[in-house]
Scaffold this motif. Structure first.
Motif, PDB file in Angstrom:
ATOM      1  N   MET A   1       0.832  -1.214   0.000  1.00 50.82           N
ATOM      2  CA  MET A   1       0.000   0.000   0.000  1.00 50.82           C
ATOM      3  C   MET A   1       0.867   1.265   0.000  1.00 50.82           C
ATOM      4  SD  MET A   1      -2.893   1.504  -0.093  1.00 50.82           S
ATOM      5  CE  MET A   1      -4.072   0.172   0.141  1.00 50.82           C
ATOM      6  N   ASP A   2       1.990   1.238   0.784  1.00 51.43           N
ATOM      7  CA  ASP A   2       2.847   2.420   0.857  1.00 51.43           C
ATOM      8  C   ASP A   2       3.441   2.758  -0.511  1.00 51.43           C
ATOM      9  OD1 ASP A   2       2.333   2.769   3.498  1.00 51.43           O
ATOM     10  OD2 ASP A   2       4.157   1.787   4.209  1.00 51.43           O
ATOM     11  N   GLY A   3       3.815   1.694  -1.282  1.00 54.78           N
ATOM     12  CA  GLY A   3       4.366   1.930  -2.607  1.00 54.78           C
ATOM     13  C   GLY A   3       3.342   2.525  -3.550  1.00 54.78           C
ATOM     14  N   PHE A   4       2.118   2.015  -3.463  1.00 56.62           N
ATOM     15  CA  PHE A   4       1.040   2.545  -4.306  1.00 56.62           C
ATOM     16  C   PHE A   4       0.727   3.992  -3.924  1.00 56.62           C
ATOM     17  CE2 PHE A   4      -3.578   3.118  -5.090  1.00 56.62           C
ATOM     18  CZ  PHE A   4      -3.544   3.007  -6.474  1.00 56.62           C
ATOM     19  N   PHE A   5       0.718   4.271  -2.617  1.00 54.43           N
ATOM     20  CA  PHE A   5       0.464   5.631  -2.139  1.00 54.43           C
ATOM     21  C   PHE A   5       1.532   6.593  -2.648  1.00 54.43           C
ATOM     22  CE2 PHE A   5       1.087   8.773   1.418  1.00 54.43           C
ATOM     23  CZ  PHE A   5       0.000   9.571   1.086  1.00 54.43           C
ATOM     24  N   SER A   6       2.775   6.134  -2.667  1.00 56.16           N
ATOM     25  CA  SER A   6       3.871   6.986  -3.157  1.00 56.16           C
ATOM     26  C   SER A   6       3.672   7.358  -4.619  1.00 56.16           C
ATOM     27  CB  SER A   6       5.222   6.262  -2.991  1.00 56.16           C
ATOM     28  OG  SER A   6       5.496   6.045  -1.624  1.00 56.16           O
ATOM     29  N   LYS A   7       3.196   6.381  -5.403  1.00 54.77           N
ATOM     30  CA  LYS A   7       2.936   6.648  -6.820  1.00 54.77           C
ATOM     31  C   LYS A   7       1.810   7.670  -6.981  1.00 54.77           C
ATOM     32  CE  LYS A   7       5.678   3.520  -8.790  1.00 54.77           C
ATOM     33  NZ  LYS A   7       6.780   3.881  -9.721  1.00 54.77           N
ATOM     34  N   VAL A   8       0.751   7.493  -6.192  1.00 53.43           N
ATOM     35  CA  VAL A   8      -0.384   8.417  -6.252  1.00 53.43           C
ATOM     36  C   VAL A   8       0.055   9.812  -5.815  1.00 53.43           C
ATOM     37  CG1 VAL A   8      -2.669   8.946  -5.286  1.00 53.43           C
ATOM     38  CG2 VAL A   8      -2.085   6.591  -5.894  1.00 53.43           C
ATOM     39  N   LEU A   9       0.894   9.853  -4.777  1.00 50.12           N
ATOM     40  CA  LEU A   9       1.382  11.129  -4.252  1.00 50.12           C
ATOM     41  C   LEU A   9       2.194  11.885  -5.304  1.00 50.12           C
ATOM     42  CD1 LEU A   9       1.180  12.657  -1.571  1.00 50.12           C
ATOM     43  CD2 LEU A   9       3.364  11.640  -0.899  1.00 50.12           C
ATOM     44  N   ASP A  10       2.922  11.156  -6.142  1.00 48.19           N
ATOM     45  CA  ASP A  10       3.699  11.799  -7.201  1.00 48.19           C
ATOM     46  C   ASP A  10       2.794  12.599  -8.142  1.00 48.19           C
ATOM     47  OD1 ASP A  10       6.126  10.903  -6.279  1.00 48.19           O
ATOM     48  OD2 ASP A  10       6.160   9.113  -7.565  1.00 48.19           O
ATOM     49  N   PHE A  11       1.606  12.051  -8.435  1.00 48.18           N
ATOM     50  CA  PHE A  11       0.655  12.765  -9.283  1.00 48.18           C
ATOM     51  C   PHE A  11       0.127  14.013  -8.565  1.00 48.18           C
ATOM     52  CE2 PHE A  11       0.336   8.668 -11.523  1.00 48.18           C
ATOM     53  CZ  PHE A  11       0.399   9.106 -12.825  1.00 48.18           C
ATOM     54  N   MET A  12      -0.091  13.906  -7.250  1.00 53.79           N
ATOM     55  CA  MET A  12      -0.572  15.053  -6.470  1.00 53.79           C
ATOM     56  C   MET A  12       0.456  16.178  -6.451  1.00 53.79           C
ATOM     57  SD  MET A  12      -3.630  14.948  -5.203  1.00 53.79           S
ATOM     58  CE  MET A  12      -3.620  16.016  -3.769  1.00 53.79           C
ATOM     59  N   ARG A  13       1.717  15.800  -6.510  1.00 58.15           N
ATOM     60  CA  ARG A  13       2.784  16.806  -6.471  1.00 58.15           C
ATOM     61  C   ARG A  13       2.938  17.514  -7.811  1.00 58.15           C
ATOM     62  NH1 ARG A  13       6.300  12.358  -3.564  1.00 58.15           N
ATOM     63  NH2 ARG A  13       6.107  12.980  -1.370  1.00 58.15           N
ATOM     64  N   ASN A  14       2.302  16.970  -8.827  1.00 57.70           N
ATOM     65  CA  ASN A  14       2.473  17.507 -10.175  1.00 57.70           C
ATOM     66  C   ASN A  14       1.122  17.929 -10.741  1.00 57.70           C
ATOM     67  OD1 ASN A  14       3.337  18.194 -12.710  1.00 57.70           O
ATOM     68  ND2 ASN A  14       3.622  16.080 -13.404  1.00 57.70           N
ATOM     69  N   ALA A  15       0.742  19.165 -10.468  1.00 55.50           N
ATOM     70  CA  ALA A  15      -0.557  19.671 -10.938  1.00 55.50           C
ATOM     71  C   ALA A  15      -0.619  19.749 -12.455  1.00 55.50           C
ATOM     72  CB  ALA A  15      -0.831  21.055 -10.342  1.00 55.50           C
ATOM     73  N   GLU A  16       0.555  19.706 -13.121  1.00 59.21           N
ATOM     74  CA  GLU A  16       0.592  19.775 -14.581  1.00 59.21           C
ATOM     75  C   GLU A  16       0.096  18.485 -15.235  1.00 59.21           C
ATOM     76  OE1 GLU A  16       4.510  20.860 -15.701  1.00 59.21           O
ATOM     77  OE2 GLU A  16       4.435  22.835 -14.756  1.00 59.21           O
ATOM     78  N   SER A  17      -0.240  17.496 -14.394  1.00 62.79           N
ATOM     79  CA  SER A  17      -0.750  16.236 -14.926  1.00 62.79           C
ATOM     80  C   SER A  17      -2.063  16.445 -15.670  1.00 62.79           C
ATOM     81  CB  SER A  17      -0.973  15.233 -13.780  1.00 62.79           C
ATOM     82  OG  SER A  17       0.231  14.994 -13.091  1.00 62.79           O
ATOM     83  N   GLY A  18      -2.741  17.545 -15.390  1.00 59.38           N
ATOM     84  CA  GLY A  18      -4.031  17.804 -16.034  1.00 59.38           C
ATOM     85  C   GLY A  18      -5.163  17.597 -15.050  1.00 59.38           C
ATOM     86  N   ILE A  19      -6.203  18.415 -15.173  1.00 54.41           N
ATOM     87  CA  ILE A  19      -7.278  18.410 -14.191  1.00 54.41           C
ATOM     88  C   ILE A  19      -7.997  17.065 -14.128  1.00 54.41           C
ATOM     89  CG2 ILE A  19      -8.957  19.376 -15.824  1.00 54.41           C
ATOM     90  CD1 ILE A  19      -8.713  20.148 -12.041  1.00 54.41           C
ATOM     91  N   LYS A  20      -8.196  16.399 -15.254  1.00 54.53           N
ATOM     92  CA  LYS A  20      -8.920  15.125 -15.264  1.00 54.53           C
ATOM     93  C   LYS A  20      -8.143  14.043 -14.520  1.00 54.53           C
ATOM     94  CE  LYS A  20     -12.506  16.493 -17.530  1.00 54.53           C
ATOM     95  NZ  LYS A  20     -13.799  16.628 -16.809  1.00 54.53           N
ATOM     96  N   ILE A  21      -6.832  14.014 -14.730  1.00 50.35           N
ATOM     97  CA  ILE A  21      -6.001  13.029 -14.036  1.00 50.35           C
ATOM     98  C   ILE A  21      -5.982  13.318 -12.536  1.00 50.35           C
ATOM     99  CG2 ILE A  21      -3.639  12.179 -13.729  1.00 50.35           C
ATOM    100  CD1 ILE A  21      -3.225  12.547 -16.718  1.00 50.35           C
ATOM    101  N   VAL A  22      -5.831  14.606 -12.192  1.00 50.59           N
ATOM    102  CA  VAL A  22      -5.786  14.985 -10.781  1.00 50.59           C
ATOM    103  C   VAL A  22      -7.110  14.651 -10.081  1.00 50.59           C
ATOM    104  CG1 VAL A  22      -5.594  16.938  -9.198  1.00 50.59           C
ATOM    105  CG2 VAL A  22      -4.053  16.783 -11.147  1.00 50.59           C
ATOM    106  N   GLU A  23      -8.226  14.832 -10.781  1.00 50.73           N
ATOM    107  CA  GLU A  23      -9.530  14.471 -10.213  1.00 50.73           C
ATOM    108  C   GLU A  23      -9.574  12.986  -9.875  1.00 50.73           C
ATOM    109  OE1 GLU A  23     -12.780  17.612 -12.080  1.00 50.73           O
ATOM    110  OE2 GLU A  23     -12.297  15.776 -13.185  1.00 50.73           O
ATOM    111  N   GLN A  24      -9.040  12.162 -10.746  1.00 51.93           N
ATOM    112  CA  GLN A  24      -9.014  10.719 -10.495  1.00 51.93           C
ATOM    113  C   GLN A  24      -8.096  10.384  -9.318  1.00 51.93           C
ATOM    114  OE1 GLN A  24     -11.032   8.411 -11.943  1.00 51.93           O
ATOM    115  NE2 GLN A  24     -11.945  10.255 -12.843  1.00 51.93           N
ATOM    116  N   VAL A  25      -6.981  11.095  -9.219  1.00 58.60           N
ATOM    117  CA  VAL A  25      -6.052  10.883  -8.110  1.00 58.60           C
ATOM    118  C   VAL A  25      -6.718  11.222  -6.776  1.00 58.60           C
ATOM    119  CG1 VAL A  25      -3.911  11.708  -7.052  1.00 58.60           C
ATOM    120  CG2 VAL A  25      -3.977  11.223  -9.501  1.00 58.60           C
ATOM    121  N   VAL A  26      -7.431  12.340  -6.740  1.00 54.17           N
ATOM    122  CA  VAL A  26      -8.120  12.744  -5.514  1.00 54.17           C
ATOM    123  C   VAL A  26      -9.192  11.717  -5.144  1.00 54.17           C
ATOM    124  CG1 VAL A  26      -9.689  14.464  -4.536  1.00 54.17           C
ATOM    125  CG2 VAL A  26      -7.627  15.197  -5.720  1.00 54.17           C
ATOM    126  N   LYS A  27      -9.880  11.183  -6.137  1.00 55.74           N
ATOM    127  CA  LYS A  27     -10.891  10.145  -5.885  1.00 55.74           C
ATOM    128  C   LYS A  27     -10.252   8.916  -5.240  1.00 55.74           C
ATOM    129  CE  LYS A  27     -14.178   9.527  -8.871  1.00 55.74           C
ATOM    130  NZ  LYS A  27     -15.362   9.833  -8.015  1.00 55.74           N
TER     131      LYS A  27
END
Length: 266
Positions: A1-27
Protein backbone atom coordinates in the motif's frame (compact mmCIF):
# COMPACT_ATOMS: atom_id res chain seq x y z
CA UNK A 1 0.00 0.00 0.00
CA UNK A 2 2.85 2.42 0.86
CA UNK A 3 4.37 1.93 -2.61
CA UNK A 4 1.04 2.55 -4.31
CA UNK A 5 0.46 5.63 -2.14
CA UNK A 6 3.87 6.99 -3.16
CA UNK A 7 2.94 6.65 -6.82
CA UNK A 8 -0.38 8.42 -6.25
CA UNK A 9 1.38 11.13 -4.25
CA UNK A 10 3.70 11.80 -7.20
CA UNK A 11 0.65 12.76 -9.28
CA UNK A 12 -0.57 15.05 -6.47
CA UNK A 13 2.78 16.81 -6.47
CA UNK A 14 2.47 17.51 -10.18
CA UNK A 15 -0.56 19.67 -10.94
CA UNK A 16 0.59 19.77 -14.58
CA UNK A 17 -0.75 16.24 -14.93
CA UNK A 18 -4.03 17.80 -16.03
CA UNK A 19 -7.28 18.41 -14.19
CA UNK A 20 -8.92 15.12 -15.26
CA UNK A 21 -6.00 13.03 -14.04
CA UNK A 22 -5.79 14.99 -10.78
CA UNK A 23 -9.53 14.47 -10.21
CA UNK A 24 -9.01 10.72 -10.49
CA UNK A 25 -6.05 10.88 -8.11
CA UNK A 26 -8.12 12.74 -5.51
CA UNK A 27 -10.89 10.14 -5.88
CA UNK A 28 -8.38 7.36 -5.21
CA UNK A 29 -6.98 9.17 -2.16
CA UNK A 30 -10.50 9.73 -0.84
CA UNK A 31 -11.11 5.98 -1.03
CA UNK A 32 -7.75 5.25 0.61
CA UNK A 33 -8.10 7.64 3.56
CA UNK A 34 -8.45 5.00 6.27
CA UNK A 35 -5.43 3.08 4.94
CA UNK A 36 -2.96 5.99 4.64
CA UNK A 37 -0.58 5.83 7.60
CA UNK A 38 1.22 9.16 7.09
CA UNK A 39 -1.32 11.70 5.87
CA UNK A 40 1.01 14.59 6.66
CA UNK A 41 2.76 13.95 3.35
CA UNK A 42 -0.31 15.52 1.75
CA UNK A 43 0.52 18.79 3.53
CA UNK A 44 3.37 19.43 1.12
CA UNK A 45 2.98 22.74 -0.71
CA UNK A 46 2.56 21.08 -4.11
CA UNK A 47 -0.15 18.75 -2.81
CA UNK A 48 -2.10 21.64 -1.28
CA UNK A 49 -1.75 23.54 -4.56
CA UNK A 50 -3.26 20.58 -6.38
CA UNK A 51 -6.18 20.46 -3.94
CA UNK A 52 -6.70 24.19 -4.51
CA UNK A 53 -6.75 23.55 -8.26
CA UNK A 54 -9.49 20.95 -7.77
CA UNK A 55 -11.55 23.40 -5.70
CA UNK A 56 -11.19 26.02 -8.43
CA UNK A 57 -11.66 23.92 -11.56
CA UNK A 58 -12.79 20.44 -10.61
CA UNK A 59 -16.28 18.98 -10.88
CA UNK A 60 -18.60 18.87 -7.85
CA UNK A 61 -17.73 15.30 -6.84
CA UNK A 62 -13.99 15.92 -6.96
CA UNK A 63 -14.41 19.16 -4.97
CA UNK A 64 -16.26 17.26 -2.23
CA UNK A 65 -13.53 14.60 -2.21
CA UNK A 66 -10.84 17.30 -2.01
CA UNK A 67 -12.56 18.93 0.98
CA UNK A 68 -12.86 15.56 2.75
CA UNK A 69 -9.18 14.98 2.04
CA UNK A 70 -8.28 18.31 3.62
CA UNK A 71 -10.35 17.56 6.71
CA UNK A 72 -8.69 14.15 7.11
CA UNK A 73 -5.17 15.65 7.16
CA UNK A 74 -6.06 18.45 9.60
CA UNK A 75 -5.10 16.22 12.52
CA UNK A 76 -3.29 18.65 14.85
CA UNK A 77 -2.52 22.32 15.40
CA UNK A 78 0.46 22.30 13.06
CA UNK A 79 -1.44 20.76 10.14
CA UNK A 80 -4.43 23.05 10.66
CA UNK A 81 -2.18 26.12 10.57
CA UNK A 82 -0.44 24.91 7.42
CA UNK A 83 -3.76 24.38 5.65
CA UNK A 84 -5.17 27.69 6.90
CA UNK A 85 -2.11 29.60 5.76
CA UNK A 86 -2.03 28.13 2.23
CA UNK A 87 -2.70 31.11 -0.03
CA UNK A 88 -6.12 30.99 -1.67
CA UNK A 89 -7.32 27.80 0.02
CA UNK A 90 -9.54 29.27 2.74
CA UNK A 91 -10.94 31.87 0.33
CA UNK A 92 -11.96 29.16 -2.13
CA UNK A 93 -13.58 27.06 0.60
CA UNK A 94 -15.57 30.06 1.81
CA UNK A 95 -16.80 30.58 -1.76
CA UNK A 96 -18.01 26.98 -1.83
CA UNK A 97 -20.66 27.84 0.77
CA UNK A 98 -22.54 29.75 -1.95
CA UNK A 99 -22.59 26.90 -4.44
CA UNK A 100 -25.82 25.07 -5.17
CA UNK A 101 -24.60 21.71 -3.94
CA UNK A 102 -25.72 20.79 -0.39
CA UNK A 103 -23.15 17.98 -0.19
CA UNK A 104 -20.30 20.36 -0.99
CA UNK A 105 -21.61 22.95 1.48
CA UNK A 106 -21.90 20.33 4.20
CA UNK A 107 -18.40 18.99 3.51
CA UNK A 108 -16.96 22.52 3.64
CA UNK A 109 -18.72 23.28 6.91
CA UNK A 110 -17.38 20.04 8.43
CA UNK A 111 -13.90 21.06 7.30
CA UNK A 112 -14.19 24.51 8.88
CA UNK A 113 -15.47 23.03 12.15
CA UNK A 114 -12.46 20.70 12.22
CA UNK A 115 -9.88 23.35 11.37
CA UNK A 116 -10.96 26.37 13.44
CA UNK A 117 -9.81 25.16 16.85
CA UNK A 118 -6.63 27.32 16.82
CA UNK A 119 -7.37 31.02 17.37
CA UNK A 120 -5.10 32.02 14.48
CA UNK A 121 -7.22 30.00 12.08
CA UNK A 122 -10.43 31.48 13.46
CA UNK A 123 -9.04 34.92 12.72
CA UNK A 124 -8.04 33.96 9.17
CA UNK A 125 -11.43 32.42 8.43
CA UNK A 126 -13.26 35.47 9.80
CA UNK A 127 -11.11 37.77 7.66
CA UNK A 128 -12.31 35.89 4.59
CA UNK A 129 -15.88 36.85 5.51
CA UNK A 130 -17.21 33.45 6.48
CA UNK A 131 -19.72 34.83 9.00
CA UNK A 132 -21.83 36.60 6.31
CA UNK A 133 -21.89 33.30 4.39
CA UNK A 134 -23.16 31.47 7.47
CA UNK A 135 -25.78 34.17 7.90
CA UNK A 136 -26.81 33.62 4.28
CA UNK A 137 -27.17 29.87 4.82
CA UNK A 138 -29.36 30.43 7.90
CA UNK A 139 -31.58 32.81 5.94
CA UNK A 140 -32.34 30.39 3.09
CA UNK A 141 -35.71 28.59 3.37
CA UNK A 142 -34.40 25.40 1.74
CA UNK A 143 -31.29 24.98 3.88
CA UNK A 144 -31.15 21.40 5.16
CA UNK A 145 -31.22 20.49 8.84
CA UNK A 146 -27.67 19.16 8.69
CA UNK A 147 -26.31 22.36 7.10
CA UNK A 148 -28.14 24.50 9.65
CA UNK A 149 -26.69 22.44 12.50
CA UNK A 150 -23.17 22.73 11.14
CA UNK A 151 -23.51 26.47 10.42
CA UNK A 152 -24.60 27.06 14.02
CA UNK A 153 -21.84 24.83 15.39
CA UNK A 154 -19.27 26.82 13.41
CA UNK A 155 -20.74 30.13 14.59
CA UNK A 156 -20.50 28.88 18.17
CA UNK A 157 -16.83 28.04 17.63
CA UNK A 158 -16.10 31.41 16.00
CA UNK A 159 -17.81 33.24 18.87
CA UNK A 160 -15.06 32.05 21.21
CA UNK A 161 -12.62 34.62 19.78
CA UNK A 162 -12.93 38.39 20.06
CA UNK A 163 -13.23 39.05 16.33
CA UNK A 164 -16.01 36.50 15.99
CA UNK A 165 -17.88 37.79 19.03
CA UNK A 166 -17.90 41.37 17.77
CA UNK A 167 -19.14 40.42 14.30
CA UNK A 168 -21.81 37.98 15.48
CA UNK A 169 -23.20 39.90 18.44
CA UNK A 170 -23.38 43.24 16.64
CA UNK A 171 -25.35 41.84 13.71
CA UNK A 172 -28.98 42.03 14.79
CA UNK A 173 -30.20 40.24 11.65
CA UNK A 174 -27.85 37.30 12.22
CA UNK A 175 -28.84 37.06 15.89
CA UNK A 176 -32.47 37.09 14.81
CA UNK A 177 -31.77 34.17 12.45
CA UNK A 178 -30.04 32.29 15.25
CA UNK A 179 -32.96 32.93 17.61
CA UNK A 180 -35.39 31.60 14.98
CA UNK A 181 -33.61 28.23 14.97
CA UNK A 182 -34.10 27.74 18.71
CA UNK A 183 -37.44 25.96 18.23
CA UNK A 184 -37.65 25.11 14.54
CA UNK A 185 -34.83 22.80 13.48
CA UNK A 186 -33.48 20.06 15.77
CA UNK A 187 -32.17 19.46 19.28
CA UNK A 188 -28.58 19.82 18.03
CA UNK A 189 -29.36 23.12 16.32
CA UNK A 190 -31.14 24.32 19.47
CA UNK A 191 -28.14 23.53 21.63
CA UNK A 192 -25.71 25.45 19.40
CA UNK A 193 -28.10 28.40 18.96
CA UNK A 194 -28.79 28.76 22.68
CA UNK A 195 -25.07 28.49 23.45
CA UNK A 196 -24.31 31.38 21.08
CA UNK A 197 -27.07 33.54 22.58
CA UNK A 198 -26.06 32.61 26.12
CA UNK A 199 -22.43 33.53 25.48
CA UNK A 200 -23.29 36.95 24.08
CA UNK A 201 -26.18 37.95 26.32
CA UNK A 202 -25.35 36.26 29.61
CA UNK A 203 -21.66 35.41 29.82
CA UNK A 204 -20.32 38.61 28.22
CA UNK A 205 -23.43 40.78 28.83
CA UNK A 206 -23.17 42.42 25.41
CA UNK A 207 -25.86 45.09 25.30
CA UNK A 208 -26.34 45.03 21.53
CA UNK A 209 -26.74 41.28 21.57
CA UNK A 210 -29.32 41.51 24.36
CA UNK A 211 -31.31 44.13 22.45
CA UNK A 212 -31.23 42.08 19.24
CA UNK A 213 -32.45 38.91 20.95
CA UNK A 214 -35.19 40.78 22.80
CA UNK A 215 -36.39 42.50 19.62
CA UNK A 216 -36.58 39.17 17.76
CA UNK A 217 -39.18 37.83 20.21
CA UNK A 218 -36.43 35.86 21.90
CA UNK A 219 -38.09 35.89 25.32
CA UNK A 220 -41.16 33.99 24.13
CA UNK A 221 -39.02 31.47 22.24
CA UNK A 222 -36.89 30.84 25.32
CA UNK A 223 -39.92 30.40 27.56
CA UNK A 224 -41.41 27.92 25.12
CA UNK A 225 -38.10 26.11 24.92
CA UNK A 226 -37.91 25.78 28.69
CA UNK A 227 -41.27 24.02 28.62
CA UNK A 228 -40.16 21.57 25.95
CA UNK A 229 -38.25 18.34 26.32
CA UNK A 230 -34.89 20.09 26.06
CA UNK A 231 -31.70 19.00 27.79
CA UNK A 232 -30.92 20.25 31.34
CA UNK A 233 -28.00 22.29 29.96
CA UNK A 234 -30.21 24.04 27.39
CA UNK A 235 -32.89 24.68 30.01
CA UNK A 236 -30.30 26.19 32.36
CA UNK A 237 -28.87 28.47 29.65
CA UNK A 238 -32.37 29.50 28.60
CA UNK A 239 -33.21 30.40 32.19
CA UNK A 240 -30.04 32.46 32.46
CA UNK A 241 -30.97 34.26 29.25
CA UNK A 242 -34.48 35.02 30.44
CA UNK A 243 -33.10 36.53 33.65
CA UNK A 244 -30.42 38.65 32.02
CA UNK A 245 -32.75 40.03 29.37
CA UNK A 246 -34.46 41.71 32.30
CA UNK A 247 -38.05 41.20 31.21
CA UNK A 248 -40.68 40.42 33.81
CA UNK A 249 -42.46 37.18 32.90
CA UNK A 250 -45.94 38.55 33.52
CA UNK A 251 -45.22 41.74 31.58
CA UNK A 252 -43.89 39.72 28.69
CA UNK A 253 -46.88 37.40 28.64
CA UNK A 254 -49.41 40.22 28.94
CA UNK A 255 -48.69 41.08 25.31
CA UNK A 256 -50.19 37.79 24.18
CA UNK A 257 -53.72 36.43 24.33
CA UNK A 258 -54.87 34.08 27.06
CA UNK A 259 -54.21 31.03 24.89
CA UNK A 260 -50.46 31.50 25.49
CA UNK A 261 -50.56 32.31 29.19
CA UNK A 262 -49.51 28.75 30.04
CA UNK A 263 -45.96 29.69 29.02
CA UNK A 264 -44.07 29.87 32.29
CA UNK A 265 -40.44 29.19 33.18
CA UNK A 266 -39.64 25.73 34.53
Amino acid sequence: MDGFFSKVLDFMRNAESGIKIVEQVVKILDLMLTKISDKKLLLETNCLSTILLILQRGNSDSQIEAVRLLESIAVDGESKLKIGQKEGLVAELVKSLRKENPRLIEASLSFFIAITTPKRIKTVVIQYRIIPELKYLLSQPNTTTSITEKALELLEELSTCKEGRVEIWHDSVLLGRIAETVLKVSSNATEHAVAILWSGCYLFRDRKAQEAVASSNGMTKLLLLMQSNCSPAVRQMSGDLVKVLGVNYKLCLSNYDTKTTHIMPC
